[in-house]
Motif scaffolding. Structure first.
Motif, PDB file in Angstrom:
ATOM      1  N   HIS A  20      -4.671   6.753   6.529  1.00 48.90           N
ATOM      2  CA  HIS A  20      -4.079   7.125   5.315  1.00 48.90           C
ATOM      3  C   HIS A  20      -3.642   8.729   5.253  1.00 48.90           C
ATOM      4  O   HIS A  20      -2.546   9.135   5.293  1.00 48.90           O
ATOM      5  CB  HIS A  20      -5.073   6.978   3.954  1.00 48.90           C
ATOM      6  N   ASP A  30      -9.689   3.503   7.511  1.00 48.68           N
ATOM      7  CA  ASP A  30      -8.756   3.241   6.600  1.00 48.68           C
ATOM      8  C   ASP A  30      -8.207   4.611   6.209  1.00 48.68           C
ATOM      9  O   ASP A  30      -7.105   5.030   6.091  1.00 48.68           O
ATOM     10  CB  ASP A  30      -8.979   2.510   5.606  1.00 48.68           C
ATOM     11  N   VAL A  41      -2.473   0.900  -4.546  1.00 46.25           N
ATOM     12  CA  VAL A  41      -1.677  -0.378  -4.124  1.00 46.25           C
ATOM     13  C   VAL A  41      -0.789  -1.016  -5.283  1.00 46.25           C
ATOM     14  O   VAL A  41      -1.215  -0.697  -6.512  1.00 46.25           O
ATOM     15  CB  VAL A  41      -2.839  -1.514  -3.762  1.00 46.25           C
ATOM     16  N   LEU A  94      -9.926  -2.647   1.621  1.00 45.16           N
ATOM     17  CA  LEU A  94      -9.976  -1.140   2.324  1.00 45.16           C
ATOM     18  C   LEU A  94     -11.605  -0.683   2.021  1.00 45.16           C
ATOM     19  O   LEU A  94     -12.237  -1.038   1.188  1.00 45.16           O
ATOM     20  CB  LEU A  94      -8.863  -0.381   1.557  1.00 45.16           C
ATOM     21  N   TYR A 126       0.978  -1.135   0.089  1.00 47.32           N
ATOM     22  CA  TYR A 126       0.040  -0.046  -0.060  1.00 47.32           C
ATOM     23  C   TYR A 126       0.802   1.244  -0.163  1.00 47.32           C
ATOM     24  O   TYR A 126       1.888   1.330   0.750  1.00 47.32           O
ATOM     25  CB  TYR A 126      -0.891   0.002   1.214  1.00 47.32           C
ATOM     26  N   LEU A 186      -0.156  -4.841   2.862  1.00 43.97           N
ATOM     27  CA  LEU A 186      -1.538  -4.950   2.830  1.00 43.97           C
ATOM     28  C   LEU A 186      -2.061  -6.278   2.514  1.00 43.97           C
ATOM     29  O   LEU A 186      -1.349  -6.907   1.506  1.00 43.97           O
ATOM     30  CB  LEU A 186      -2.065  -3.857   1.989  1.00 43.97           C
TER      31      LEU A 186
END
Length: 264
Positions: A78, A74, A99, A69, A23, A63
């Motif tokens: 981030h 999440d 990703v 997600l 990720y 991940l």
């Protein structure tokens, strides 16, 4: 957490017997030290690491693809991670949900082809941070302005007062149109006025779309960290001038989401 350093060892996401992906949070200078933390996206939170190539590095975490997600936690993880890093070193933020297959793919497919572009963008952000200024009209204040300034609106308000909704449907629709148009015009004017007041203390300003019908202004502002106090003083002056009409809120420092081309 990341912070400036003269040298640092390569950091990699921890190996796992399960198939995993990598990720991406953002790109930052390679000469930083990273304190690995279990605070990335995913459940459980992924451990942060750096993937380096030349003078730049990608902030990543491992991940598990079987844990999709999309949870609010999440997105918050981030943004929080990027903003904390941006308070210490320049960072080019990735969009939420970026990703790649592996750390090797990050280095070979993202960092290597864009090395010089990313390095130049990071140099532009050195010593700068993004702030967000949100203005919200005080409840009732802007409506009172519209009724005082728009005779048709005031007349329609008097016309429908005390009458059932079904008997005044057309008048109510027209009144709503007038109020919405007037507030939109005020929002545009107030956003410009706020941007002009802050411009002498900012590197750049972007006007964002409103997120609420009572928003008076929504600005992203890139500020030299050395001039942050001047910027905040100017904002305080605006708040004083608009007291009782508009309330202002300052968010940041943040990663420069609005002022860099997304690397992903």
């Amino acid at each position: 957490m990341a912070h400036p350093a003269h040298a640092s060892e390569e950091a990699r996401p921890q190996e796992s017997p399960q198939a995993t992906a990598t990720y991406l949070y953002g790109v930052l200078p390679a000469d930083v030290e990273l304190t690995p933390e279990d605070r990335g996206v995913g459940d459980p939170p992924g451990r942060t690491a750096l993937v380096r190539h030349g003078e730049i590095a990608a902030l990543v975490s491992e991940l598990h693809p079987d844990r999709p997600l999309g949870r609010p936690q999440d997105l918050m993880a981030h943004q929080s991670l990027l903003d904390d890093v941006a308070a210490e070193v320049p960072v080019l933020p990735m969009r939420f949900g970026a990703v790649m297959e592996s750390p090797e793919a990050v280095a070979e497919e993202l960092l290597a082809p864009h090395h010089d572009e990313f390095r130049a963008a990071l140099q532009e952000l050195e010593g700068r941070a993004q702030f967000v200024v949100k203005g919200r009209y005080v409840e009732g204040a802007v409506l009172g302005e519209v009724l005082r300034e728009e005779p048709e609106a005031a007349a329609l308000r008097d016309q429908i007062r005390g009458l059932p909704e079904e008997a005044t449907w057309d008048a109510r629709i027209r009144l709503g149109e007038i109020i919405n148009q007037a507030i939109e015009a005020k929002r545009d004017a107030d956003s410009r006025a706020l941007a002009e007041a802050l411009a002498p203390h900012a590197v750049a300003i972007m006007v964002r779309e409103p997120t609420h019908e009572e928003d008076a202004a929504h600005l992203a502002v890139l500020v030299e960290t050395a001039r942050r106090e001047d910027f905040e003083d100017a904002l305080e002056e605006c708040a004083d001038q608009w007291e009782g009409r508009i309330t202002l809120r300052l968010l940041g420092p943040q990663a420069a989401y609005d002022f860099v081309p997304g690397p992903g």
